[in-house]
Design an enzyme around this catalytic site. Structure first.
Site, PDB file in Angstrom:
ATOM      1  N   VAL A  50       3.921  -0.735   4.295  1.00 34.93           N
ATOM      2  CA  VAL A  50       2.563  -1.074   4.725  1.00 34.93           C
ATOM      3  C   VAL A  50       1.921  -1.943   3.646  1.00 34.93           C
ATOM      4  CG1 VAL A  50       0.289  -0.219   5.359  1.00 34.93           C
ATOM      5  CG2 VAL A  50       2.328   1.057   6.045  1.00 34.93           C
TER       6      VAL A  50
ATOM      7  N   LEU B 276       0.817  -1.219   0.000  1.00 26.89           N
ATOM      8  CA  LEU B 276       0.000   0.000   0.000  1.00 26.89           C
ATOM      9  C   LEU B 276       0.847   1.264   0.000  1.00 26.89           C
ATOM     10  CD1 LEU B 276      -2.688  -1.013   2.670  1.00 26.89           C
ATOM     11  CD2 LEU B 276      -2.968  -0.965   0.179  1.00 26.89           C
TER      12      LEU B 276
ATOM     13  N   GLY C 174       7.719   4.209   3.550  1.00 24.71           N
ATOM     14  CA  GLY C 174       8.356   5.445   3.992  1.00 24.71           C
ATOM     15  C   GLY C 174       9.597   5.113   4.779  1.00 24.71           C
ATOM     16  N   GLY C 175      10.079   6.114   5.564  1.00 25.32           N
ATOM     17  CA  GLY C 175      11.289   5.900   6.341  1.00 25.32           C
ATOM     18  C   GLY C 175      11.128   4.808   7.375  1.00 25.32           C
TER      19      GLY C 175
ATOM     20  N   ASP D 148       3.821  14.656  13.548  1.00 24.82           N
ATOM     21  CA  ASP D 148       3.973  14.503  12.096  1.00 24.82           C
ATOM     22  C   ASP D 148       2.613  14.618  11.409  1.00 24.82           C
ATOM     23  OD1 ASP D 148       5.479  14.245   9.804  1.00 24.82           O
ATOM     24  OD2 ASP D 148       5.498  12.061   9.827  1.00 24.82           O
TER      25      ASP D 148
END
Length: 639
Positions: free
Chosen positions: A368, A360, A363-364, A484
């Site tokens: 997912v 899906l 990132g860092g 964030d």
């Protein structure tokens, strides 16, 4: 037997005389009635700093004179905060007109060291059509459901003097060093105004308190002098040339002393030597460690020590099994907050062994995947990045945060798995992707969400996001700072309802403590400038990021975009300039801007005003998430 006692007494008295002599104030004015007049405020030519002039009348009351002959009584003075509070004028008898309209309201002389604080909420009333148009274009909230209408309907004085008046606006003033007016009252624009300080928009008008205007004064410099004799009242100072103003001299403190602008003294510089500074600066910390905060810090230190030891073992090429053992111990503490501990076999089967077709996003932190459990439940599976210690600890941190919260607008953590090579978290599946994807393309439905998303839905997304963040700040104990907040961390379900996600960077606050000191982390364009500069994380850091999301919802423009002109790369700067120039509608997304009704335009402007408040450079000038949520709710009721 008496000699030691006499010696001690003599020594003590000597110390008292010494320290009292080093802290003798410079020309403080006498009290006005029962009110103390702190330096630098001046009620006469022979005391205080003449640039900080106020008046003491024959009845023992203090007054502050502004431009055009206007004057206002001073209610209170806060020398440590370098501010005082004025009582604003009321209404003319039986008229919706301010008493000081002939003076054009409260305006300050820009050559004097005073400015209006950001604590003031100003309501202007009895506006002409030209006034409404002008102030609405300047970012004032003049909508039919704005705060000012509640004031007109509920405040006894306003209701009595402004019966039948329906035109009004409200705005927050101040927040910068060059704000010199509360409101310029004009009969051809809006002829009445009122101001309230530190206003909580969520409480009834009846509980607002008395009208007030807060004024700040700049920290005074050392006194001006012509010769050493002019410095006789400022002990431990010497009259010397001012390097910042050629031809002028000031009473500068001698070596080993420093200027205290609050008390107007040359105090001993206890930090002039590194060892001394270190010793004195540790005293507040030692006092704090004696309380509950200290216990938390000690616990944090112990935890950090354990983790550091574990990191060193990892660095020694030991297996990841020791890391998994650490995670298992951490998770056992929070297991009561988890619905389920998944086996590695269940996760591999659900994700088809983490097949790329189920990916899906990434990132860092890691990746997912979409997964399907044996009972038919669709889930989202987050896996830490292999070999990346930082992503592991972000996942562990997310477990610790999400095990403590439960809110309809926060993504739900269903469980975790620690049997695999890297730790895994399992969440409820939110099928419509992120707000970022829908705004800029690649979202759940293929094309951009904005092809079919009306203004009301955007406002609902903003409101639900605000409610989720308010829950973190206000309903959690200790408070939780997301750290964030951005459009790519706002998920949308099948009904386009919000689920705030990604708590990997989140931090627990400390009850009754204003901020958490931590290294600045977040996303460029959304990062609170105060947090970035001072490393002080607060609830207002999330408020700033939320304000950027509001700008995205209004403009359909990215937080950072190097395709824009150089000075407009940052969305906050870009929209703030449009607001200041009264052309917000020029930067509004055409999908909601073109063909909008008058009420919709008012609502967009009101949301723009709120967003601008959220991104104020000074955190004290930003609203809380609770206030932001309430204001968006009011805007929703107006369309």
């Amino acid at each position: 037997m008496e000699l030691p006692w006499l010696s001690l007494t003599t020594f003590t008295l000597s110390l008292l005389i010494y320290f009292s002599s080093t802290t003798q104030a410079f020309k403080r004015c006498p009290n006005c009635g029962s009110t103390r007049v702190p330096y630098p405020l001046s009620t006469g030519l022979d005391c205080g700093d003449p640039g900080y002039r106020i008046r003491c009348d024959n009845y023992g009351s203090l007054w502050f004179d502004t431009l055009n002959g206007s004057t206002n009584p001073i209610k209170t003075i806060d020398p440590s905060g370098q501010r005082f509070v004025l009582r604003p004028p009321g209404f003319e008898q039986n008229k919706c007109v301010s008493v000081d309209i002939k003076y054009h309201g409260i305006q300050l002389d820009l050559n004097l060291p005073f400015n209006v604080s950001c604590s003031n909420t100003v309501i202007i009333m009895n506006c002409t059509k030209d006034g409404l148009d002008a102030y609405s274009s300047q970012g004032f909230n003049c909508s039919d459901n704005s705060l000012c209408h509640k004031f007109l309907n509920a405040n006894l004085e306003a209701r009595g003097n402004c019966r039948g008046v329906t035109s009004c606006c409200w705005y927050k003033t101040g927040a910068s060093v060059n704000t010199y007016k509360v409101y310029r009252a004009r009969p051809d624009m809006c002829s009445a105004y009122q101001s309230f300080m530190n206003l909580d928009l969520t409480i009834p008008v009846s509980k607002w308190g008395e009208p007030a205007v807060e004024i700040l004064w700049e920290a005074p410099r050392e006194p001006v002098c012509k010769s050493q004799g002019d410095c006789r009242d400022l002990l431990n100072s010497v009259c010397s040339n001012d390097s910042t103003n050629l031809g002028q001299k000031r009473c500068f403190c001698k070596k080993g002393f420093q200027w205290d602008s609050v008390n107007a003294v040359c105090e001993v510089n206890r930090c002039s030597k590194r060892k001394s500074c270190k010793r004195w600066s540790n005293l507040p910390l030692l006092g704090g460690l004696a309380g509950g905060v200290g216990a938390i810090l000690i616990a944090g230190f112990i935890t950090k020590t354990i983790v550091s030891k574990q990191n060193r073992r990892i660095a020694g090429n030991q297996s990841w099994a020791s890391v998994r053992k650490l995670h298992r111990n951490l998770l056992s503490i929070n297991s009561t907050g988890l619905d389920r501990i998944f086996t590695g076999k269940e996760i591999v089967k659900a994700t088809d062994n983490f097949a790329k077709s189920n990916l899906l996003g990434f990132g860092g932190f890691g990746e997912v995947f979409k997964g399907n459990l044996d009972d038919g439940t669709t889930v989202a599976v987050k896996r830490a990045k292999l070999g990346n210690e930082k992503s592991i600890y972000q996942i562990v941190n997310e477990v610790q945060i999400l095990c403590q919260v439960s809110h309809k607008n926060l993504v739900k953590l269903l469980g975790c798995c620690i049997e695999l090579e890297m730790p895994v978290l399992v969440y409820e599946f939110v099928p419509n992707g992120t707000l970022f994807e829908h705004i800029y393309g690649g979202g759940g439905g293929g094309g951009g969400l904005y092809d079919h998303l009306p203004l009301r839905r955007r406002l609902m997304i903003a409101h639900q996001t605000a409610q989720g963040l308010d829950y973190l700040h206000s309903s959690s104990s200790p408070p939780i700072y997301h750290r964030d907040v951005k459009s790519s961390n706002i998920l949308l379900d099948e009904n386009l309802d919000v689920k705030v996600a990604d708590f990997g960077l989140s931090r627990l606050g400390v009850s009754d403590v204003s901020h958490v000191t931590t290294c600045a982390q977040g996303t460029l364009g959304y990062l609170d400038p105060e947090y970035y500069l001072n490393f002080q994380l607060t609830d207002k850091s999330d408020v700033y990021s939320f304000g950027v999301v509001l700008f995205e919802l209004l403009t359909c423009k990215k937080a950072i975009d190097f395709n824009r002109e150089e000075e407009d790369v940052n969305l906050v700067v870009f929209v703030r300039k449009a607001l200041k120039e009264g052309r917000l509608m020029d930067v509004i997304d055409p999908v909601i801007g073109i063909g909008a009704t008058e009420k919709e335009i008012e609502s967009m402007k009101a949301l723009g005003v709120l967003a601008e408040l959220c991104v104020k450079e000074t955190r004290q000038c930003r609203p809380t998430m609770q206030v932001a949520a309430k204001e968006i709710e009011n805007i929703l009721h107006g369309i």
